[in-house]
Motif scaffolding. Sequence first.
Motif, short mmCIF file in Angstrom:
data_model
loop_
_atom_site.label_atom_id
_atom_site.label_comp_id
_atom_site.label_asym_id
_atom_site.label_seq_id
_atom_site.Cartn_x
_atom_site.Cartn_y
_atom_site.Cartn_z
N ALA A 66 -1.36 18.44 25.84
CA ALA A 66 0.10 18.33 25.78
C ALA A 66 0.75 19.40 26.63
CB ALA A 66 0.57 18.45 24.33
N ASN A 67 1.76 18.99 27.41
CA ASN A 67 2.58 19.91 28.22
C ASN A 67 1.75 20.73 29.21
OD1 ASN A 67 5.04 19.18 26.85
ND2 ASN A 67 4.29 20.41 25.13
N ALA A 68 0.60 20.19 29.63
CA ALA A 68 -0.26 20.89 30.58
C ALA A 68 -0.53 19.95 31.77
CB ALA A 68 -1.57 21.31 29.93
N ARG A 69 -0.53 20.53 32.95
CA ARG A 69 -0.85 19.77 34.16
C ARG A 69 -2.32 20.01 34.53
NH1 ARG A 69 3.80 22.89 36.24
NH2 ARG A 69 5.74 21.69 35.95
N ARG A 70 -3.04 18.94 34.82
CA ARG A 70 -4.43 19.06 35.22
C ARG A 70 -4.53 19.49 36.68
NH1 ARG A 70 -3.87 14.12 33.39
NH2 ARG A 70 -4.42 13.23 35.43
N ALA A 71 -5.57 20.23 37.02
CA ALA A 71 -5.81 20.59 38.42
C ALA A 71 -6.04 19.31 39.23
CB ALA A 71 -7.03 21.50 38.53
N GLY A 72 -5.32 19.17 40.33
CA GLY A 72 -5.49 18.02 41.19
C GLY A 72 -4.91 16.72 40.67
N GLU A 73 -4.10 16.76 39.61
CA GLU A 73 -3.58 15.51 39.07
C GLU A 73 -2.58 14.84 40.03
OE1 GLU A 73 -1.66 16.39 35.36
OE2 GLU A 73 0.27 16.84 36.30
N ASP A 74 -1.99 15.62 40.91
CA ASP A 74 -1.10 15.05 41.92
C ASP A 74 -1.90 14.63 43.14
OD1 ASP A 74 1.12 14.34 43.46
OD2 ASP A 74 1.48 16.39 44.12
N VAL A 75 -2.64 15.57 43.74
CA VAL A 75 -3.45 15.29 44.92
C VAL A 75 -4.78 16.00 44.77
CG1 VAL A 75 -3.62 15.45 47.43
CG2 VAL A 75 -1.38 15.16 46.36
N ALA A 76 -5.88 15.27 44.96
CA ALA A 76 -7.21 15.86 44.89
C ALA A 76 -7.56 16.50 46.23
CB ALA A 76 -8.24 14.82 44.52
N GLU A 77 -8.32 17.58 46.19
CA GLU A 77 -8.78 18.21 47.42
C GLU A 77 -9.57 17.21 48.25
OE1 GLU A 77 -11.38 22.07 48.97
OE2 GLU A 77 -11.01 21.77 46.82
N GLY A 78 -9.29 17.13 49.54
CA GLY A 78 -9.99 16.21 50.43
C GLY A 78 -9.38 14.83 50.52
N ALA A 79 -8.41 14.53 49.66
CA ALA A 79 -7.78 13.21 49.70
C ALA A 79 -6.88 13.10 50.92
CB ALA A 79 -6.98 12.96 48.43
N THR A 80 -6.82 11.90 51.51
CA THR A 80 -5.91 11.66 52.62
C THR A 80 -4.48 11.62 52.08
OG1 THR A 80 -7.57 10.41 53.85
CG2 THR A 80 -5.26 10.07 54.47
N VAL A 81 -3.62 12.47 52.63
CA VAL A 81 -2.25 12.55 52.11
C VAL A 81 -1.26 11.82 53.01
CG1 VAL A 81 -2.52 14.62 50.71
CG2 VAL A 81 -2.07 14.87 53.13
N LEU A 82 -1.44 11.89 54.34
CA LEU A 82 -0.55 11.19 55.26
C LEU A 82 -1.37 10.64 56.41
CD1 LEU A 82 2.54 13.59 55.48
CD2 LEU A 82 2.36 11.46 54.18
#
Length: 591
Positions: free
Chosen positions: A322-338
């Motif tokens: 609860a009320n905690a953000r996981r590491a990489g929950e938005d963008v994982a390391e190595g993922a293509t972003v653009l």
Amino acid sequence: MRLYGVTGWKNSGKTGLMERLVSEITGRGFTVSTVKHAHHSFDVDQPGKDSHRHREAGAAQVLLASRNRVALMTELRGASEPPLEALLTQLAPCDLVLVEGYKRDRHPKIEAQRAATGQPLIAPGDPTIRAVASDAAPALDRPVFHLDDTAAIADFILREVGLVAQEAPAADAAPLAPPPLSNDCFALPAGVDWVPVEDALAHLRANLRPVVGIEQQPLEAAEGRILAQDLTARRANPPQANSAVDGYGFAGPLPAGVARLPLVEGRAAAGVPFAGAVPPGHALRILTGAALPEGVDSVALQEDVTTDGRQIALNGPLKRGANARRAGEDVAEGATVLRAGRPLTPADLALLAAVGHGTLPLRRRLRLGVLSTGDEIRPPGAAAGGGQIFDANRPMLLALARRWGVEAVDLGIAPDDRAALRARLDDAAGRADVLLTSGGASAGDEDHMSALLREAGAMQLWRIAVKPGRPLALGTWHGVPVFGLPGNPVAALVCALIFARPAVALLAGGDWPAPQSFEVPAGFAKRKKPGRREYLRARMREGRAEVFGSEGSGRISGLSWAEGLVELPDGAAEIAVGDPVRFLPFGSFGM
């Protein structure tokens, strides 16, 4: 999609070169797919195999899958062999597609040659062959590499397609020129005269490629610029698990009922992590954005907690996390972003900064030159005599260029004099990467623009089934693409928006931008003849599209009055008030 071919006669060494290039380029971190034009009798399936039995039974397609690979076989059953363009649509996105064979297609290629075969070079008669890889030393007007010098050949191809920056020229070297377009990049198939709008757009999309190189620029200077390469996250976002709120962290979950947890001395704040571990059954004061220390995976909201400084009390239940953000929950390391080809927005810069990018590979800003032609044209505000008109096109097209994110180059007004226009074009080719001209693009006595392009052997006059517009002169001048627009301002704007704008985006290294459109009720009635697609100046009022009172191409006031275009289909149409029509806002053209 970046495309480069390897061609040559039988036994020229092209397959071996392909194999070495794939290994070399993938070894540098790029993703590569290949297309091979196989012998007519070649088949990937064999009698007796299960997949062969499926096909023999009449399956149109067979998808063969295992833990090693997946293969899709499509039966042609007498249909024509698909063109290369159709085959490419079946490939997943990658950095580069290497094509073996397809020597008659118009993509750039390198020719492989073994002198022992005795076959003559294809290159002298084929402008799409940009270099030769040979075990001899032929004298040519283009680069020649040794057939076994794989690294140098790979360097050349990667520079050609824009995956690596062009080498900086020596101080005494000639200025670096953009990649030339072949003279027939605008050529239509034999026998084609009138061109539907969709076919014209498809032809441009298939035949144009970027004409600007790549440069590295700081992230802060990248807004509006075109990304030259796919970018991946250098680190995760968020990089660590952290608190989403101000509150108290502990190891969850909490059951229903009142919970009391003793407080650990200290706190965790953003940028100031807690140095120790939180024992089981204890809590720690934690602030928004603070990294979760060992022993904490959940956070209770500050407003839901009471404390006396030694312990906290709160009501459960509270789930783990609860009320905690996981590491990489938005963008994982190595993922293509653009992906490459994207004009960068302020939001894109925030994303790239968050995942660790400070310097970006960008396409050099394309220089778009705008030239008006005609003895009757005078600069705005200048003295004008009888029969002379003020130049409305050049201010309009220069403003459009700036809106499109390219560098606008004002080339002025050229008179109806062939020698003067030739000199102006020679100068423009050194100052711009692409030229937009207006006037002189048809086939009349004073249409010197089309005449000069025709003399240079680089002219195509497209008779497009469009209203307003129709004649569109396309060609190259000293390797610089030229779009000869109609002289009438209304037709010039429509042709610029429909045809030049997406073409300029591709030439600048961007993606093909299709305009957004909306189906809206018509606020007008019209009977349309078949044969041409029509674009009417329009605006939205009270939920309906109303059109300008006159369709005359000389009514420039209608351009200012309008907020977009209504597009009417190629065929005949009888439109009544309230019927659905397609409305394209000017904003969807980057205007």
